[in-house]
Motif scaffolding. Structure first.
Motif, PDB file in Angstrom:
ATOM      1  N   PRO A 208     -22.613  26.780  -8.432  1.00 58.68           N
ATOM      2  CA  PRO A 208     -21.907  27.200  -9.526  1.00 58.68           C
ATOM      3  C   PRO A 208     -20.274  26.729  -9.612  1.00 58.68           C
ATOM      4  CG  PRO A 208     -23.481  28.705  -8.440  1.00 58.68           C
ATOM      5  CD  PRO A 208     -23.167  27.829  -7.446  1.00 58.68           C
ATOM      6  N   LYS A 209     -19.805  26.630  -8.194  1.00 51.90           N
ATOM      7  CA  LYS A 209     -18.374  26.254  -8.061  1.00 51.90           C
ATOM      8  C   LYS A 209     -18.319  24.782  -8.624  1.00 51.90           C
ATOM      9  CE  LYS A 209     -13.972  26.827  -7.267  1.00 51.90           C
ATOM     10  NZ  LYS A 209     -13.196  27.781  -7.986  1.00 51.90           N
ATOM     11  N   VAL A 210     -19.176  23.964  -8.298  1.00 51.44           N
ATOM     12  CA  VAL A 210     -19.469  22.615  -8.472  1.00 51.44           C
ATOM     13  C   VAL A 210     -19.383  22.263 -10.135  1.00 51.44           C
ATOM     14  CG1 VAL A 210     -20.969  20.489  -8.444  1.00 51.44           C
ATOM     15  CG2 VAL A 210     -20.218  21.669  -6.335  1.00 51.44           C
ATOM     16  N   ILE A 211     -20.283  23.137 -10.812  1.00 49.58           N
ATOM     17  CA  ILE A 211     -20.483  22.994 -12.172  1.00 49.58           C
ATOM     18  C   ILE A 211     -19.099  23.573 -12.942  1.00 49.58           C
ATOM     19  CG2 ILE A 211     -21.705  23.603 -14.161  1.00 49.58           C
ATOM     20  CD1 ILE A 211     -24.207  23.605 -12.347  1.00 49.58           C
ATOM     21  N   ASP A 212     -18.639  24.591 -12.374  1.00 52.15           N
ATOM     22  CA  ASP A 212     -17.325  24.963 -13.104  1.00 52.15           C
ATOM     23  C   ASP A 212     -16.359  24.091 -12.915  1.00 52.15           C
ATOM     24  OD1 ASP A 212     -18.728  27.463 -13.496  1.00 52.15           O
ATOM     25  OD2 ASP A 212     -17.754  28.670 -11.869  1.00 52.15           O
ATOM     26  N   PHE A 213     -16.239  23.482 -11.894  1.00 48.81           N
ATOM     27  CA  PHE A 213     -15.088  22.469 -11.548  1.00 48.81           C
ATOM     28  C   PHE A 213     -15.221  21.020 -12.767  1.00 48.81           C
ATOM     29  CE2 PHE A 213     -13.135  18.669 -10.022  1.00 48.81           C
ATOM     30  CZ  PHE A 213     -11.984  19.031  -9.560  1.00 48.81           C
ATOM     31  N   LEU A 214     -16.620  20.969 -13.006  1.00 47.90           N
ATOM     32  CA  LEU A 214     -16.803  19.726 -13.839  1.00 47.90           C
ATOM     33  C   LEU A 214     -16.364  20.189 -15.451  1.00 47.90           C
ATOM     34  CD1 LEU A 214     -20.151  18.443 -12.322  1.00 47.90           C
ATOM     35  CD2 LEU A 214     -17.890  17.526 -12.000  1.00 47.90           C
ATOM     36  N   GLU A 215     -16.891  21.342 -15.582  1.00 48.52           N
ATOM     37  CA  GLU A 215     -16.657  21.971 -16.939  1.00 48.52           C
ATOM     38  C   GLU A 215     -15.231  22.194 -17.023  1.00 48.52           C
ATOM     39  OE1 GLU A 215     -19.066  25.387 -17.080  1.00 48.52           O
ATOM     40  OE2 GLU A 215     -20.936  23.929 -17.358  1.00 48.52           O
ATOM     41  N   GLU A 216     -14.290  22.932 -16.203  1.00 47.10           N
ATOM     42  CA  GLU A 216     -13.017  23.084 -16.204  1.00 47.10           C
ATOM     43  C   GLU A 216     -12.100  22.089 -16.515  1.00 47.10           C
ATOM     44  OE1 GLU A 216     -12.487  25.397 -13.088  1.00 47.10           O
ATOM     45  OE2 GLU A 216     -13.521  27.393 -13.641  1.00 47.10           O
ATOM     46  N   ASN A 217     -12.508  20.851 -16.036  1.00 52.19           N
ATOM     47  CA  ASN A 217     -11.944  19.522 -15.885  1.00 52.19           C
ATOM     48  C   ASN A 217     -12.184  18.512 -16.719  1.00 52.19           C
ATOM     49  OD1 ASN A 217      -9.677  19.564 -13.809  1.00 52.19           O
ATOM     50  ND2 ASN A 217     -11.421  20.662 -12.888  1.00 52.19           N
ATOM     51  N   ASN A 218     -13.171  18.975 -17.843  1.00 59.37           N
ATOM     52  CA  ASN A 218     -13.661  18.083 -18.834  1.00 59.37           C
ATOM     53  C   ASN A 218     -14.281  17.110 -18.260  1.00 59.37           C
ATOM     54  OD1 ASN A 218     -14.304  17.311 -21.429  1.00 59.37           O
ATOM     55  ND2 ASN A 218     -12.187  16.821 -22.151  1.00 59.37           N
ATOM     56  N   TRP A 219     -15.302  16.984 -17.360  1.00 57.45           N
ATOM     57  CA  TRP A 219     -15.736  15.762 -16.600  1.00 57.45           C
ATOM     58  C   TRP A 219     -16.414  14.783 -17.608  1.00 57.45           C
ATOM     59  CZ3 TRP A 219     -12.969  15.825 -12.494  1.00 57.45           C
ATOM     60  CH2 TRP A 219     -13.171  14.873 -11.628  1.00 57.45           C
ATOM     61  N   LYS A 220     -17.233  15.061 -18.547  1.00 58.34           N
ATOM     62  CA  LYS A 220     -17.938  14.169 -19.306  1.00 58.34           C
ATOM     63  C   LYS A 220     -16.701  13.229 -19.864  1.00 58.34           C
ATOM     64  CE  LYS A 220     -21.854  16.914 -20.880  1.00 58.34           C
ATOM     65  NZ  LYS A 220     -22.692  15.804 -20.386  1.00 58.34           N
ATOM     66  N   THR A 221     -15.624  13.640 -20.312  1.00 56.05           N
ATOM     67  CA  THR A 221     -14.539  12.815 -20.726  1.00 56.05           C
ATOM     68  C   THR A 221     -13.936  11.846 -19.755  1.00 56.05           C
ATOM     69  OG1 THR A 221     -13.736  14.174 -22.532  1.00 56.05           O
ATOM     70  CG2 THR A 221     -12.248  12.754 -21.918  1.00 56.05           C
ATOM     71  N   LYS A 222     -13.908  12.791 -18.599  1.00 51.18           N
ATOM     72  CA  LYS A 222     -13.197  11.814 -17.418  1.00 51.18           C
ATOM     73  C   LYS A 222     -14.418  10.736 -17.125  1.00 51.18           C
ATOM     74  CE  LYS A 222      -9.840  14.673 -15.199  1.00 51.18           C
ATOM     75  NZ  LYS A 222      -9.579  15.569 -16.446  1.00 51.18           N
ATOM     76  N   ALA A 223     -15.533  11.118 -16.905  1.00 53.05           N
ATOM     77  CA  ALA A 223     -16.737   9.999 -16.816  1.00 53.05           C
ATOM     78  C   ALA A 223     -16.415   8.688 -17.985  1.00 53.05           C
ATOM     79  CB  ALA A 223     -17.920  10.602 -16.591  1.00 53.05           C
ATOM     80  N   LYS A 224     -16.391   9.232 -19.073  1.00 53.28           N
ATOM     81  CA  LYS A 224     -16.339   7.980 -20.024  1.00 53.28           C
ATOM     82  C   LYS A 224     -14.994   7.240 -19.624  1.00 53.28           C
ATOM     83  CE  LYS A 224     -15.852   7.419 -25.061  1.00 53.28           C
ATOM     84  NZ  LYS A 224     -16.017   8.078 -26.414  1.00 53.28           N
ATOM     85  N   GLU A 225     -13.998   7.788 -19.463  1.00 53.66           N
ATOM     86  CA  GLU A 225     -12.896   6.878 -19.120  1.00 53.66           C
ATOM     87  C   GLU A 225     -13.040   6.097 -17.785  1.00 53.66           C
ATOM     88  OE1 GLU A 225      -9.986   9.950 -18.491  1.00 53.66           O
ATOM     89  OE2 GLU A 225      -9.611  10.461 -20.837  1.00 53.66           O
ATOM     90  N   CYS A 226     -13.853   6.587 -16.942  1.00 53.58           N
ATOM     91  CA  CYS A 226     -13.982   5.779 -15.643  1.00 53.58           C
ATOM     92  C   CYS A 226     -15.144   4.827 -16.013  1.00 53.58           C
ATOM     93  CB  CYS A 226     -14.609   6.696 -14.819  1.00 53.58           C
ATOM     94  SG  CYS A 226     -13.665   7.797 -13.937  1.00 53.58           S
ATOM     95  N   ARG A 227     -15.947   4.822 -17.060  1.00 50.90           N
ATOM     96  CA  ARG A 227     -17.039   3.701 -17.352  1.00 50.90           C
ATOM     97  C   ARG A 227     -16.057   2.895 -18.088  1.00 50.90           C
ATOM     98  NH1 ARG A 227     -20.454   8.228 -18.437  1.00 50.90           N
ATOM     99  NH2 ARG A 227     -19.679   8.251 -20.613  1.00 50.90           N
ATOM    100  N   GLN A 228     -15.189   3.301 -18.938  1.00 50.53           N
ATOM    101  CA  GLN A 228     -14.238   1.943 -19.529  1.00 50.53           C
ATOM    102  C   GLN A 228     -13.633   1.300 -18.707  1.00 50.53           C
ATOM    103  OE1 GLN A 228     -14.550   1.597 -22.882  1.00 50.53           O
ATOM    104  NE2 GLN A 228     -13.868  -0.290 -22.411  1.00 50.53           N
ATOM    105  N   ILE A 229     -13.145   1.696 -17.388  1.00 54.09           N
ATOM    106  CA  ILE A 229     -12.439   0.894 -16.590  1.00 54.09           C
ATOM    107  C   ILE A 229     -13.314  -0.077 -15.933  1.00 54.09           C
ATOM    108  CG2 ILE A 229     -11.238   1.008 -14.203  1.00 54.09           C
ATOM    109  CD1 ILE A 229     -10.130   3.663 -15.087  1.00 54.09           C
ATOM    110  N   VAL A 230     -14.662   0.549 -15.710  1.00 53.11           N
ATOM    111  CA  VAL A 230     -15.788  -0.354 -15.012  1.00 53.11           C
ATOM    112  C   VAL A 230     -15.852  -1.566 -15.933  1.00 53.11           C
ATOM    113  CG1 VAL A 230     -18.109  -0.556 -14.367  1.00 53.11           C
ATOM    114  CG2 VAL A 230     -16.707   1.503 -13.857  1.00 53.11           C
ATOM    115  N   PHE A 231     -16.038  -1.204 -17.195  1.00 51.04           N
ATOM    116  CA  PHE A 231     -16.243  -2.219 -18.099  1.00 51.04           C
ATOM    117  C   PHE A 231     -15.216  -3.366 -18.323  1.00 51.04           C
ATOM    118  CE2 PHE A 231     -18.956   1.198 -20.893  1.00 51.04           C
ATOM    119  CZ  PHE A 231     -19.780   0.985 -19.833  1.00 51.04           C
TER     120      PHE A 231
END
Length: 385
Positions: free
Chosen positions: A268-291
């Motif tokens: 539950p804390k793991v998922i809260d952390f991901l949601e509170e830090n808008n992880w989907k957006t962060k993951a998208k930004e990380c993918r762009q760096i990869v590309f």
């Protein structure tokens, strides 16, 4: 974001894919459960842990797209896959169709059980560079025969970091009456996962990689029609229980004697952390760096990308082909001299420099790697151009 993690600031950490990295708030929750356990071990284990586990499973079920009673926690996917294999009752001549991009521990596990049973593990060649999803599907299914019983496939490959078309393969396998086992170790937290939509028979994934959980937190999903046939890997109090729960499947799999489950309970804390830090957006930004950096490194090393540089094939990792006769020495040099943690991955006689990008990384980290590789090319003979 870097300050949220426990990583050594002196190291340029580009290897999240191997074992993950845990943020401070999640690690503190992990320690809180450990302290609560040690404060009153009997009461915690016999009275409280089941309730905590139920909450953790309910939260994870929503995140991965299934129901809580269809999966159980495991320390890692290797244990999950071993649990499945033990119950398959393979016979001589049966074939398991896989690819030559699978994780080494999985290859070894299949080889072990095939030697016991006389079955055959088929590592179907998926050639590089991959040019399209259709190419993967055509090459994969060319390994199918009348003896094929099981499909085993990683959704994201460890060495080559490729995203495989698992949905299409599961759909066709179901039409052919084949059992599907999917290794999604790198999937949760890196790309979207909906197990109900994928519809595999078995699916394992980790929380301690891209979901940022403490080490030793994974899961095994089992479709309901296979749950009764799944023997426990460890036989314990849950077998022929004197106080059975609502599911024999879970009784058999979840009760294994005294073990540390604090990592599971942090979910539950793991998922809260991901949601509170808008992880989907962060993951998208990380993918762009990869590309943005993939072709740059290939140009430096005089190699070519192993796939189109798009989200269809790449997530937050990329594997750069590298020509070297000394992969271990190269990895050690990068760590010892340049303070860069990055793997040099072997697969099918080739080597790949695999970088992983998470929210604590930035372009600066890849610039450090680029400069180090330039220096190694100029001052050593470890890399062939």
């Amino acid at each position: 974001m870097k300050s949220q993690f426990l990583l050594d600031p002196a190291i340029t950490f580009l290897n999240h894919g191997s074992f993950g990295a845990c943020p401070k708030p999640i690690f503190e929750e992990f320690q809180r459960f450990q302290l609560e356990l040690e404060n009153e071990p009997v009461y915690f284990i016999q009275k409280k842990s089941a309730g905590y586990l139920k909450i953790a499973k309910e939260r994870l079920a929503k995140y991965i797209g299934c129901i809580p009673t269809d999966f159980f926690f495991t320390p890692n996917p290797t244990i999950a896959i071993n649990t499945i294999m033990r119950s398959l009752h393979l016979e001589s001549g049966d074939e398991i169709l896989s690819t030559n991009h699978e994780y080494g521990a999985m290859d070894r596990t299949w080889n072990f059980y095939c030697k016991k049973s006389g079955a055959k593990y088929i590592r179907q060649n998926i050639s590089l560079p991959v040019v399209s999803k259709e190419q993967i599907l055509e090459e994969f299914w060319s390994g199918y025969t009348s003896k094929t019983k099981i499909i085993f496939l990683n959704q994201i490959s460890s060495c080559t970091a490729l995203i495989f078309p698992v949905k299409e393969i599961c759909d066709k396998a179901r039409e052919l009456g084949l059992i599907t086992i999917i290794d999604g170790a790198h999937v949760p937290g890196q790309i979207d996962l909906d197990i109900t939509e994928l519809n595999p028979d078995f699916y394992t994934g980790t929380l301690h990689k891209w979901m940022l959980a403490p080490k030793g937190s994974s899961f095994l999903y089992v479709k309901q029609r296979f749950q009764e046939m799944l023997d426990p890997l460890i036989v314990g109090w849950g077998y022929e229980s004197v106080s059975p729960g609502e599911s024999q499947f879970l009784d058999y799999q979840e009760y294994q004697g005294t073990r540390e489950i604090s990592a599971f309970l942090c979910t539950p804390k793991v998922i809260d952390f991901l949601e509170e830090n808008n992880w989907k957006t962060k993951a998208k930004e990380c993918r762009q760096i990869v590309f943005d950096n993939y072709q740059r490194f290939c140009d430096l090393l005089h190699t070519q990308p192993i796939c189109p540089i798009t989200g269809e094939f790449l997530g937050q990792m990329a594997s750069i082909p590298i020509k070297t006769a000394s992969p271990v020495e190269l990895k050690e040099l990068l760590f010892n001299k340049y303070k860069i943690e990055i793997p040099v991955m072997p697969l099918n006689g080739n080597y790949f420099l695999r970088y992983s990008i998470n929210a604590y990384n930035s372009q600066v980290d890849l610039d450090i790697l680029f400069k180090a590789m330039q220096d190694i090319i100029e001052t050593t003979d470890l890399i062939e151009l």
